[in-house]
Design an enzyme around this catalytic site. Structure first.
Site, PDB file in Angstrom:
ATOM      1  N   LYS A   1      19.254   8.621 -76.686  1.00 27.74           N
ATOM      2  CA  LYS A   1      19.816   8.278 -77.999  1.00 27.74           C
ATOM      3  C   LYS A   1      19.739   6.782 -78.317  1.00 27.74           C
ATOM      4  O   LYS A   1      19.271   6.409 -79.408  1.00 27.74           O
ATOM      5  CB  LYS A   1      21.258   8.781 -78.096  1.00 27.74           C
ATOM      6  CG  LYS A   1      21.354  10.308 -78.124  1.00 27.74           C
ATOM      7  CD  LYS A   1      22.792  10.793 -78.049  1.00 27.74           C
ATOM      8  CE  LYS A   1      22.863  12.319 -78.057  1.00 27.74           C
ATOM      9  NZ  LYS A   1      24.240  12.831 -77.869  1.00 27.74           N
TER      10      LYS A   1
ATOM     11  N   TYR B   1      30.617   8.786 -74.013  1.00 28.53           N
ATOM     12  CA  TYR B   1      31.379   9.920 -74.546  1.00 28.53           C
ATOM     13  C   TYR B   1      32.840   9.527 -74.784  1.00 28.53           C
ATOM     14  O   TYR B   1      33.112   8.436 -75.276  1.00 28.53           O
ATOM     15  CB  TYR B   1      31.267  11.124 -73.609  1.00 28.53           C
ATOM     16  CG  TYR B   1      29.846  11.614 -73.425  1.00 28.53           C
ATOM     17  CD1 TYR B   1      29.090  12.043 -74.508  1.00 28.53           C
ATOM     18  CD2 TYR B   1      29.260  11.663 -72.166  1.00 28.53           C
ATOM     19  CE1 TYR B   1      27.780  12.506 -74.344  1.00 28.53           C
ATOM     20  CE2 TYR B   1      27.951  12.114 -71.990  1.00 28.53           C
ATOM     21  CZ  TYR B   1      27.221  12.537 -73.097  1.00 28.53           C
ATOM     22  OH  TYR B   1      25.935  12.978 -72.939  1.00 28.53           O
TER      23      TYR B   1
ATOM     24  N   VAL C   1      23.949  14.259 -69.821  1.00 28.02           N
ATOM     25  CA  VAL C   1      24.454  15.379 -69.034  1.00 28.02           C
ATOM     26  C   VAL C   1      23.537  15.753 -67.864  1.00 28.02           C
ATOM     27  O   VAL C   1      23.893  16.591 -67.042  1.00 28.02           O
ATOM     28  CB  VAL C   1      24.691  16.623 -69.918  1.00 28.02           C
ATOM     29  CG1 VAL C   1      25.836  16.377 -70.867  1.00 28.02           C
ATOM     30  CG2 VAL C   1      23.423  17.018 -70.652  1.00 28.02           C
TER      31      VAL C   1
ATOM     32  N   SER D   1      21.044  12.674 -73.316  1.00 29.21           N
ATOM     33  CA  SER D   1      21.641  11.742 -74.282  1.00 29.21           C
ATOM     34  C   SER D   1      21.278  10.282 -74.028  1.00 29.21           C
ATOM     35  O   SER D   1      21.535   9.428 -74.888  1.00 29.21           O
ATOM     36  CB  SER D   1      23.168  11.901 -74.290  1.00 29.21           C
ATOM     37  OG  SER D   1      23.532  13.106 -74.921  1.00 29.21           O
TER      38      SER D   1
ATOM     39  N   TYR E   1      14.328  16.275 -81.919  1.00 25.74           N
ATOM     40  CA  TYR E   1      15.514  15.833 -81.174  1.00 25.74           C
ATOM     41  C   TYR E   1      15.555  16.479 -79.791  1.00 25.74           C
ATOM     42  O   TYR E   1      15.825  15.809 -78.790  1.00 25.74           O
ATOM     43  CB  TYR E   1      16.774  16.180 -81.970  1.00 25.74           C
ATOM     44  CG  TYR E   1      18.052  16.017 -81.189  1.00 25.74           C
ATOM     45  CD1 TYR E   1      18.498  14.756 -80.797  1.00 25.74           C
ATOM     46  CD2 TYR E   1      18.821  17.120 -80.825  1.00 25.74           C
ATOM     47  CE1 TYR E   1      19.670  14.597 -80.072  1.00 25.74           C
ATOM     48  CE2 TYR E   1      19.991  16.980 -80.108  1.00 25.74           C
ATOM     49  CZ  TYR E   1      20.409  15.711 -79.723  1.00 25.74           C
ATOM     50  OH  TYR E   1      21.572  15.565 -79.001  1.00 25.74           O
TER      51      TYR E   1
END
Length: 581
Positions: free
Chosen positions: A206, A383, A401, A203, A331
């Site tokens: 992103k 998060y 993660v 992530s 992705y």
């Protein structure tokens, strides 16, 4: 894993040699050199026209008229610069040529004359002046590194959390891995731990992809497809905002939408090549790879992401013509890009530097894109812990993660943290602790500098100012200790070398009393101090030299008097009696 690219063999050899030289230098040496550089900076700034001479004075041997390359490289390491820094490429290339010409492989003993030294550094003089005048964002970089070492070791004892297991390849990561790497906006580098072990971005890709997409599409277009509000939901929850859009680009739905908006007209292969090249530019050509095993594992465990994509397609969220499965593959590829903590720190530093890579000067991202990205990282990057993190740490960040955390201190530095064990929110336990301890020591929180606020935190971006009394005390103390390096620092910092204490004692008085011949010679010849100042009792340094039986020091003073045309006085009564002060 993709190759990093070929490197010039000669450059690689000199980099290895220089790195070994830096490693050989003790922390104490580096710390002392860092302190010296910080305190000599005003002088360097005032005398840039003579900066070449000043470099020679800082590291050279006056008697032999040579300069030791190892001393120069050790001092350079103390500023936070590395041999691999592309801004020093010409210097190390020139140094390699000099080594070959002089048939010398040992930098420890490599001495050159003035002209040779200047031929080595001339092409990178601008960045070297900035380094040695303490103009980098962290003036006392070694002192800052000591704090980082302490925080690193404190977090190393944190054994909380569990490694992510929903992706089989991630479950194999060792919980003992712990890495911290820092890159400032001036390219100062710090690393500790497993900083060269590759891991996937997950992530953490992103915000970087979002910043690239903003540059391609503009803010209005981007946010006609994806929102900018914290979701208050889990990162992969099947939901949209009240406008039927993904809440923000930092959750899975928003990241899938962002991927759909990056060069959608290109083929899948060309899209990947484009994004990989952009990430390489972000990292300044440092390590970047692709983990195909993780990519395949991501696809096998992607039920929720497929559901999110179909849910968004059902609600007509995607631009017309979006190829859904290709977008999902893209992705997953972005999540499977592989970095190290070292290259991740450069990526974060590029964000901190307004989109310009601090090592290469490459304007990878637009300023507007970086501003918007950092805003969303600040509010949505951690998060379900994002709100508390913004409250307690107050800095833009993004976690993944794999155990990675990218932390950005705008206009100051980027930090990459990596430790696989995660807390209940999916954030690295050690990474979060490091961020907490960092802002507890330094006033990096966005609101630490409010007017009227009292804080005991330290700001490493400021140069510590010293009073004249402190400077004089240090000058006399250094002289008494026979510390020629400290004395040289004072001279280069434009300290008044003839300054007197309450009793009228000067550095020359102290040096002759202690019998430090080298110090006396330096004061008389280099600093050109007056040879016969009188203290409150009327004693001169010559009186002290005779009184304490240091004939060599006395002779140096007599020689200086003769050169200056000053009459050498007869020995005073005090010196005959051996009166000391």
């Amino acid at each position: 894993m993709l190759p990093e690219g070929d490197e010039d063999e000669d450059e690689e050899n000199i980099t290895t040699t220089a790195t070994a030289t830096g490693d050989a230098a003790s922390d104490d040496e580096l710390e002392q050199m860092s302190r010296k550089l910080g305190e000599m900076s005003p002088f360097v700034r005032q005398h840039l026209i003579h900066v070449e001479n000043r470099f020679f004075d800082m590291f050279g041997d006056k008697e032999k008229q040579t300069i030791n390359i190892n001393k120069f490289l050790t001092a350079l390491a103390a500023t936070g610069m590395r041999p691999s820094d592309p801004r020093l490429k010409e210097t190390y290339t020139n140094l390699k040529k000099v080594q070959e010409k002089m048939a010398s492989n040992d930098l420890q003993t490599l001495d050159t004359d003035y002209d040779t030294f200047m031929s080595i550094i001339c092409e990178n003089l601008e960045v070297l002046v900035k380094a040695f005048s303490s103009s980098f964002i962290i003036p006392d970089f070694r002192g800052f590194c000591h704090h980082l070492d302490q925080i690193y070791n404190s977090c190393k004892n944190n054994t909380n959390g569990k490694v992510a297991s929903y992706i089989p390849q991630l479950a194999r990561l060792k919980s003992e891995h712990w890495a911290v790497s820092v890159c400032t906006v001036d390219g100062q580098r710090y690393s500790n731990g497993d900083v060269n072990v590759p891991f996937t971005l997950q992530s953490c890709s992103k915000p970087l992809t979002y910043a690239m997409a903003l540059g391609l599409n503009g803010t209005d277009t981007m946010h006609s497809y994806v929102g900018m509000e914290p979701s208050g939901r889990y990162f992969n929850e099947l939901c949209l905002d009240y406008n039927n859009k993904p809440h923000n680009p930092m959750i899975n739905a928003g990241a899938i939408m962002t991927a759909a908006l990056v060069k959608p007209h290109l083929s899948a292969a060309d899209r990947f090549d484009f994004i990989f090249n952009m990430y390489r530019r972000l990292a300044g050509d440092e390590f970047l790879g692709f983990n195909n095993a993780v990519f395949l594992s991501e696809k096998e465990c992607a039920d929720r992401n497929f559901a999110l994509a179909y849910f968004m397609r059902e609600n007509k969220c995607f631009p017309e013509g979006t190829r859904l499965h290709e977008t999902l593959d893209f992705y997953f590829q972005l999540c499977s890009l592989e970095i190290t903590a070292e290259s991740g720190a450069v990526m974060a530093a590029t964000l901190a530097n307004g989109g310009i890579n601090p090592l290469t000067g490459d304007p990878v991202l637009t300023v507007d894109a970086v501003r918007n990205t950092l805003t969303l990282m600040h509010s949505c990057g951690m998060y379900n812990y994002s709100g508390q993190f913004a409250f307690k740490v107050g800095l833009p960040s993004k976690s993944g993660v794999s155990g990675c955390v990218l932390l950005v201190i705008p206009n100051t530095m980027g930090i990459c943290l990596w430790s696989p064990p995660l807390d209940n929110n999916g954030n690295s336990c050690r990474g979060v602790q490091f961020c907490m301890e960092l802002v507890s020591r330094f006033n990096f929180h966005n609101f630490d500098n409010l007017r009227g606020q009292y804080t005991t935190k330290f700001d490493p971006r400021t140069v510590k100012a010293e009073s004249n009394a402190q400077i004089l005390f240090d000058l006399l103390f250094s002289t008494a200790a026979g510390d020629l390096s400290a004395l040289r620092r004072h001279w280069l910092s434009a300290t008044d070398m003839e300054a007197q204490d309450y009793d009228g004692r000067t550095a020359l008085h102290v040096a002759t009393s202690e019998g430090h011949e080298e110090i006396v010679e330096y004061l008389l010849i280099v600093c050109e101090v007056q040879p016969l100042p009188k203290d409150r009792w009327g004693r001169t340094p010559l009186d002290d030299a005779i009184s304490f039986n240091h004939p060599c020091c006395a002779n140096l003073i007599r020689e200086s008097c003769n050169k200056k045309g000053i009459e050498v006085p007869s020995v005073s009564t005090n010196s005959i009696l051996g009166v000391s002060q």
